[in-house]
Design a protein around this motif. Structure first.
Motif, PDB file in Angstrom:
ATOM      1  N   TRP A  12      74.908  28.151  32.323  1.00 36.92           N
ATOM      2  CA  TRP A  12      74.096  28.148  33.536  1.00 36.92           C
ATOM      3  C   TRP A  12      74.790  28.999  34.581  1.00 36.92           C
ATOM      4  O   TRP A  12      75.989  29.246  34.508  1.00 36.92           O
ATOM      5  N   ASN A  13      74.026  29.467  35.541  1.00 30.92           N
ATOM      6  CA  ASN A  13      74.550  30.335  36.581  1.00 30.92           C
ATOM      7  C   ASN A  13      74.418  29.620  37.928  1.00 30.92           C
ATOM      8  O   ASN A  13      73.337  29.584  38.510  1.00 30.92           O
ATOM      9  N   GLU A  14      75.540  29.079  38.386  1.00 32.32           N
ATOM     10  CA  GLU A  14      75.520  28.316  39.645  1.00 32.32           C
ATOM     11  C   GLU A  14      75.127  29.168  40.840  1.00 32.32           C
ATOM     12  O   GLU A  14      74.624  28.654  41.835  1.00 32.32           O
ATOM     13  N   GLU A  15      75.330  30.461  40.753  1.00 33.92           N
ATOM     14  CA  GLU A  15      74.965  31.346  41.869  1.00 33.92           C
ATOM     15  C   GLU A  15      73.454  31.399  42.073  1.00 33.92           C
ATOM     16  O   GLU A  15      72.992  31.638  43.181  1.00 33.92           O
ATOM     17  N   THR A  16      72.689  31.195  41.017  1.00 33.20           N
ATOM     18  CA  THR A  16      71.237  31.155  41.181  1.00 33.20           C
ATOM     19  C   THR A  16      70.757  29.765  41.575  1.00 33.20           C
ATOM     20  O   THR A  16      69.721  29.637  42.234  1.00 33.20           O
ATOM     21  N   TYR A  17      71.513  28.737  41.195  1.00 35.50           N
ATOM     22  CA  TYR A  17      71.114  27.369  41.531  1.00 35.50           C
ATOM     23  C   TYR A  17      71.237  27.088  43.029  1.00 35.50           C
ATOM     24  O   TYR A  17      70.385  26.421  43.602  1.00 35.50           O
ATOM     25  N   ALA A  18      72.310  27.559  43.648  1.00 31.32           N
ATOM     26  CA  ALA A  18      72.594  27.201  45.049  1.00 31.32           C
ATOM     27  C   ALA A  18      71.434  27.518  45.992  1.00 31.32           C
ATOM     28  O   ALA A  18      70.957  26.619  46.696  1.00 31.32           O
ATOM     29  N   PRO A  19      70.946  28.752  46.023  1.00 27.74           N
ATOM     30  CA  PRO A  19      69.853  29.004  46.971  1.00 27.74           C
ATOM     31  C   PRO A  19      68.557  28.291  46.592  1.00 27.74           C
ATOM     32  O   PRO A  19      67.782  27.901  47.464  1.00 27.74           O
ATOM     33  N   MET A  20      68.344  28.100  45.296  1.00 31.59           N
ATOM     34  CA  MET A  20      67.115  27.447  44.843  1.00 31.59           C
ATOM     35  C   MET A  20      67.119  25.943  45.137  1.00 31.59           C
ATOM     36  O   MET A  20      66.068  25.310  45.159  1.00 31.59           O
ATOM     37  N   SER A  21      68.298  25.390  45.372  1.00 34.03           N
ATOM     38  CA  SER A  21      68.400  23.944  45.625  1.00 34.03           C
ATOM     39  C   SER A  21      67.825  23.552  46.988  1.00 34.03           C
ATOM     40  O   SER A  21      67.459  22.397  47.187  1.00 34.03           O
ATOM     41  N   ARG A  22      67.819  24.495  47.916  1.00 29.95           N
ATOM     42  CA  ARG A  22      67.369  24.226  49.291  1.00 29.95           C
ATOM     43  C   ARG A  22      68.154  23.066  49.912  1.00 29.95           C
ATOM     44  O   ARG A  22      67.616  22.275  50.689  1.00 29.95           O
ATOM     45  N   ALA A  23      69.428  22.984  49.561  1.00 34.46           N
ATOM     46  CA  ALA A  23      70.285  21.905  50.043  1.00 34.46           C
ATOM     47  C   ALA A  23      70.328  21.837  51.559  1.00 34.46           C
ATOM     48  O   ALA A  23      70.422  20.745  52.135  1.00 34.46           O
ATOM     49  N   ASN A  24      70.247  22.965  52.226  1.00 34.19           N
ATOM     50  CA  ASN A  24      70.331  22.978  53.689  1.00 34.19           C
ATOM     51  C   ASN A  24      69.110  22.375  54.363  1.00 34.19           C
ATOM     52  O   ASN A  24      69.130  22.119  55.560  1.00 34.19           O
ATOM     53  N   ASP A  25      68.045  22.151  53.596  1.00 34.50           N
ATOM     54  CA  ASP A  25      66.849  21.509  54.138  1.00 34.50           C
ATOM     55  C   ASP A  25      66.947  19.981  54.079  1.00 34.50           C
ATOM     56  O   ASP A  25      66.032  19.293  54.521  1.00 34.50           O
ATOM     57  N   ARG A  26      68.039  19.482  53.533  1.00 35.88           N
ATOM     58  CA  ARG A  26      68.225  18.038  53.367  1.00 35.88           C
ATOM     59  C   ARG A  26      69.335  17.545  54.282  1.00 35.88           C
ATOM     60  O   ARG A  26      70.126  18.331  54.787  1.00 35.88           O
TER      61      ARG A  26
END
Length: 175
Positions: free
Chosen positions: A96-110
């Motif tokens: 898996w590629n964590e670099e693609t996961y980070a922005p897709m997670s939208r963590a900053n919206d939580r």
């Protein structure tokens, strides 16, 4: 406690990339280290202002929220690998590629609290899985991301991965 939970994996039980993670895990019961990680994470992140959690420590670096979500995502992937390999599945598991996961997670919206709660839930699930695996499952070998790994290797990687990121959080985000 069973001996299989205290035996450190040998270097042929994980890819060389993970050696630093495995080295961070203290001797003793790796499940105790995993259990302690929940409270340690909550303790480190308790009271961090949302604005602080939404910034990286340097330009182009993940925010603190993204780092925590990354830890949660990695935990899920590592637990999945432990499950598949522990049950005797010999399918080569994808990387898996964590670099693609980070922005897709939208963590900053939580909220940080919701991210900590999610991590806690995932870690408790990981612990439940690992406590239920028979001792002989820990030495089963499989392939993940093109590399041979044992369940024991995956478990120690899981513990060390969080310890690695907690160190970065302390040193670079909250210093």
């Amino acid at each position: 406690m069973s001996e299989h939970r205290t035996l450190r994996p040998t270097s042929d039980e994980y890819a060389p990339f993970y050696a630093g993670y495995v080295a961070k895990v203290p001797d003793g019961d790796v499940l105790a280290t995993l259990a302690h990680g929940v409270e340690e994470t909550a303790g480190v992140l308790d009271g961090v202002p949302e604005e602080t959690a939404e910034r990286g420590y340097a330009p182009g670096k993940w925010t603190l929220k993204e780092v925590l979500q990354h830890c949660t995502d990695a935990e899920r992937i590592f637990a999945y690998r432990a499950l598949r390999i522990g049950r005797g599945d010999t399918t080569d598991l994808a990387g898996w590629n964590e670099e693609t996961y980070a922005p897709m997670s939208r963590a900053n919206d939580r909220t940080m609290a919701s991210l900590v709660d999610e991590f806690r839930t995932v870690r408790e699930s990981t612990l439940s899985l690992l406590e239920g695996l028979p001792a002989d499952a820990w030495t089963r070998r499989g392939r993940a991301d093109g590399r041979e790994v044992t369940v024991r290797g995956v478990v120690w990687i899981t513990a060390g991965h969080l310890l690695h990121h907690l160190g970065i959080i302390r040193e670079r985000y909250l210093a």
